[in-house]
Scaffold this motif. Structure first.
Motif, mmCIF file in Angstrom:
data_model
loop_
_atom_site.group_PDB
_atom_site.id
_atom_site.type_symbol
_atom_site.label_atom_id
_atom_site.label_comp_id
_atom_site.label_asym_id
_atom_site.label_seq_id
_atom_site.Cartn_x
_atom_site.Cartn_y
_atom_site.Cartn_z
ATOM 1 N N LYS B 25 1.918 13.569 -71.188
ATOM 2 C CA LYS B 25 2.096 14.637 -71.916
ATOM 3 C C LYS B 25 3.389 14.742 -72.560
ATOM 4 O O LYS B 25 3.513 15.333 -73.626
ATOM 5 C CB LYS B 25 1.785 15.794 -70.913
ATOM 6 C CG LYS B 25 1.681 17.273 -71.596
ATOM 7 C CD LYS B 25 1.265 18.321 -70.593
ATOM 8 C CE LYS B 25 1.339 19.736 -71.194
ATOM 9 N NZ LYS B 25 1.058 20.839 -70.164
ATOM 10 N N GLN B 26 4.410 14.524 -71.719
ATOM 11 C CA GLN B 26 5.624 14.555 -72.234
ATOM 12 C C GLN B 26 6.046 13.334 -73.361
ATOM 13 O O GLN B 26 6.539 13.703 -74.231
ATOM 14 C CB GLN B 26 6.756 14.142 -70.872
ATOM 15 C CG GLN B 26 6.897 15.248 -70.060
ATOM 16 C CD GLN B 26 7.351 16.477 -70.618
ATOM 17 O OE1 GLN B 26 8.060 16.538 -71.263
ATOM 18 N NE2 GLN B 26 7.010 17.653 -70.028
ATOM 19 N N CYS B 27 5.563 12.279 -72.941
ATOM 20 C CA CYS B 27 5.726 11.242 -74.034
ATOM 21 C C CYS B 27 4.957 11.363 -75.486
ATOM 22 O O CYS B 27 5.497 11.047 -76.306
ATOM 23 C CB CYS B 27 5.273 9.786 -73.479
ATOM 24 S SG CYS B 27 6.291 9.229 -72.069
ATOM 25 N N GLN B 28 3.815 11.902 -75.233
ATOM 26 C CA GLN B 28 3.008 12.277 -76.489
ATOM 27 C C GLN B 28 3.793 13.455 -77.237
ATOM 28 O O GLN B 28 3.453 13.454 -78.506
ATOM 29 C CB GLN B 28 1.477 12.611 -76.057
ATOM 30 C CG GLN B 28 0.895 11.320 -75.738
ATOM 31 C CD GLN B 28 -0.558 11.697 -75.107
ATOM 32 O OE1 GLN B 28 -0.569 12.574 -74.209
ATOM 33 N NE2 GLN B 28 -1.530 10.974 -75.456
ATOM 34 N N ASN B 29 4.703 13.959 -76.971
ATOM 35 C CA ASN B 29 5.469 14.873 -77.854
ATOM 36 C C ASN B 29 6.215 14.104 -78.749
ATOM 37 O O ASN B 29 6.888 14.726 -79.739
ATOM 38 C CB ASN B 29 6.383 15.740 -76.934
ATOM 39 C CG ASN B 29 5.669 16.914 -76.149
ATOM 40 O OD1 ASN B 29 4.672 17.345 -76.465
ATOM 41 N ND2 ASN B 29 6.385 17.187 -74.946
ATOM 42 N N TYR B 30 6.479 12.806 -78.460
ATOM 43 C CA TYR B 30 7.358 12.148 -79.423
ATOM 44 C C TYR B 30 6.605 10.811 -80.082
ATOM 45 O O TYR B 30 7.409 10.097 -80.548
ATOM 46 C CB TYR B 30 8.741 11.756 -78.585
ATOM 47 C CG TYR B 30 9.495 12.834 -77.904
ATOM 48 C CD1 TYR B 30 10.309 13.684 -78.683
ATOM 49 C CD2 TYR B 30 9.220 13.217 -76.636
ATOM 50 C CE1 TYR B 30 10.966 14.649 -78.191
ATOM 51 C CE2 TYR B 30 9.840 14.267 -75.958
ATOM 52 C CZ TYR B 30 10.686 14.886 -76.927
ATOM 53 O OH TYR B 30 11.405 16.167 -76.193
ATOM 54 N N GLY B 31 5.610 10.636 -79.590
ATOM 55 C CA GLY B 31 5.083 9.619 -80.178
ATOM 56 C C GLY B 31 3.541 9.278 -79.954
ATOM 57 O O GLY B 31 2.909 10.022 -79.642
ATOM 58 N N GLN B 32 3.003 8.168 -79.815
ATOM 59 C CA GLN B 32 1.721 7.953 -79.408
ATOM 60 C C GLN B 32 1.475 6.824 -78.127
ATOM 61 O O GLN B 32 2.338 6.309 -77.810
ATOM 62 C CB GLN B 32 0.687 7.183 -80.524
ATOM 63 C CG GLN B 32 1.490 5.662 -80.904
ATOM 64 C CD GLN B 32 0.507 5.087 -81.791
ATOM 65 O OE1 GLN B 32 -0.612 5.502 -82.011
ATOM 66 N NE2 GLN B 32 1.068 4.116 -82.657
ATOM 67 N N ARG B 33 0.476 7.402 -77.764
ATOM 68 C CA ARG B 33 -0.170 6.718 -76.376
ATOM 69 C C ARG B 33 -0.981 5.443 -76.922
ATOM 70 O O ARG B 33 -1.975 5.553 -77.468
ATOM 71 C CB ARG B 33 -1.020 7.526 -75.440
ATOM 72 C CG ARG B 33 -1.444 6.977 -74.356
ATOM 73 C CD ARG B 33 -2.279 8.039 -73.372
ATOM 74 N NE ARG B 33 -2.251 7.623 -71.850
ATOM 75 C CZ ARG B 33 -2.597 8.631 -71.115
ATOM 76 N NH1 ARG B 33 -3.186 9.791 -71.570
ATOM 77 N NH2 ARG B 33 -2.680 8.078 -69.728
ATOM 78 N N VAL B 34 -0.393 4.302 -76.711
ATOM 79 C CA VAL B 34 -1.038 2.972 -77.475
ATOM 80 C C VAL B 34 -1.893 2.280 -76.396
ATOM 81 O O VAL B 34 -2.690 1.474 -76.796
ATOM 82 C CB VAL B 34 0.050 1.863 -78.015
ATOM 83 C CG1 VAL B 34 0.750 2.656 -79.170
ATOM 84 C CG2 VAL B 34 1.138 1.466 -76.887
ATOM 85 N N GLN B 35 -1.515 2.380 -75.132
ATOM 86 C CA GLN B 35 -2.278 1.943 -73.942
ATOM 87 C C GLN B 35 -2.394 3.149 -72.999
ATOM 88 O O GLN B 35 -1.717 4.127 -73.013
ATOM 89 C CB GLN B 35 -1.838 0.736 -73.425
ATOM 90 C CG GLN B 35 -2.133 -0.491 -74.288
ATOM 91 C CD GLN B 35 -1.811 -1.986 -73.802
ATOM 92 O OE1 GLN B 35 -0.888 -2.057 -72.954
ATOM 93 N NE2 GLN B 35 -2.082 -2.984 -74.434
ATOM 94 N N ASN B 36 -3.205 2.896 -71.898
ATOM 95 C CA ASN B 36 -3.244 4.209 -71.046
ATOM 96 C C ASN B 36 -1.948 4.384 -70.341
ATOM 97 O O ASN B 36 -1.866 5.622 -70.004
ATOM 98 C CB ASN B 36 -4.200 3.628 -69.522
ATOM 99 C CG ASN B 36 -4.675 4.621 -68.906
ATOM 100 O OD1 ASN B 36 -4.800 5.669 -69.254
ATOM 101 N ND2 ASN B 36 -4.702 4.468 -67.678
ATOM 102 N N SER B 37 -1.132 3.624 -69.968
ATOM 103 C CA SER B 37 0.363 3.823 -69.512
ATOM 104 C C SER B 37 1.436 3.154 -70.172
ATOM 105 O O SER B 37 2.614 2.910 -69.895
ATOM 106 C CB SER B 37 0.584 3.401 -68.185
ATOM 107 O OG SER B 37 0.192 2.100 -67.993
#
Lengths: 96, 96
Positions: B25-37
């Motif tokens: 949730k935090q990381c997706q504020n700034y970019g994309q989730r390219v794999q599960n972690s």
């Protein structure tokens, strides 16, 4: 050259765990396992092509993904680690 | 700047799954989730310090690890993807 390899696989299935073990085994010939499915490999371009071909055989292309990040020569200053120590090998006990 | 974030956590436990959801949730504020972690974040240095502080709060430092890779400006030519499509969000259905 330094290549970071991240392998996305569902390890809640036995097949997924097995593929992760096989990928780890290949990657560990060229570097270290820094997280459960993240590998830092120091490898020359010719061997890297062979490694990529092997990983393409092992993975399930419909379910898994592999990302390669080419970190260049100054890669050591590009990396920062926080938390539990690197170079884990939690799958080792599962290898028979 | 572009920062690759890899988060190592045991998702076979409910607590681990929860921490992964919170990190995502935090990381997706700034970019994309390219794999599960694995997350690719485009972020300025000041916001990145705040993000790191938040992730440090969320993670279990004895069990989990986070690695940050600073990929620089020419990061797009450093990345190669193989297999299942990027930008998965397999945890989304678990968020309540």
């Amino acid at each position: 050259m330094m290549v970071l390899i991240t392998y996305d696989v569902n390890t809640e299935t036995e097949d997924g765990k097995k593929r992760l073990r096989r990928v780890a085994k290949q990657c560990q010939n060229y570097g270290q396992r820094v997280q459960n499915s993240v590998f830092e490999c120091i490898i020359d371009p010719a061997l890297f092509k062979r490694l990529q071909a092997k990983l393409a055989e092992i993975m399930n292309k419909e379910k898994d993904s592999i990302r390669y990040y080419y970190l260049g020569d100054d890669w050591k200053k590009r990396v920062e680690h926080v938390g539990a120590k690197a170079s884990i090998d939690i799958e080792a006990t599962l290898i028979v």
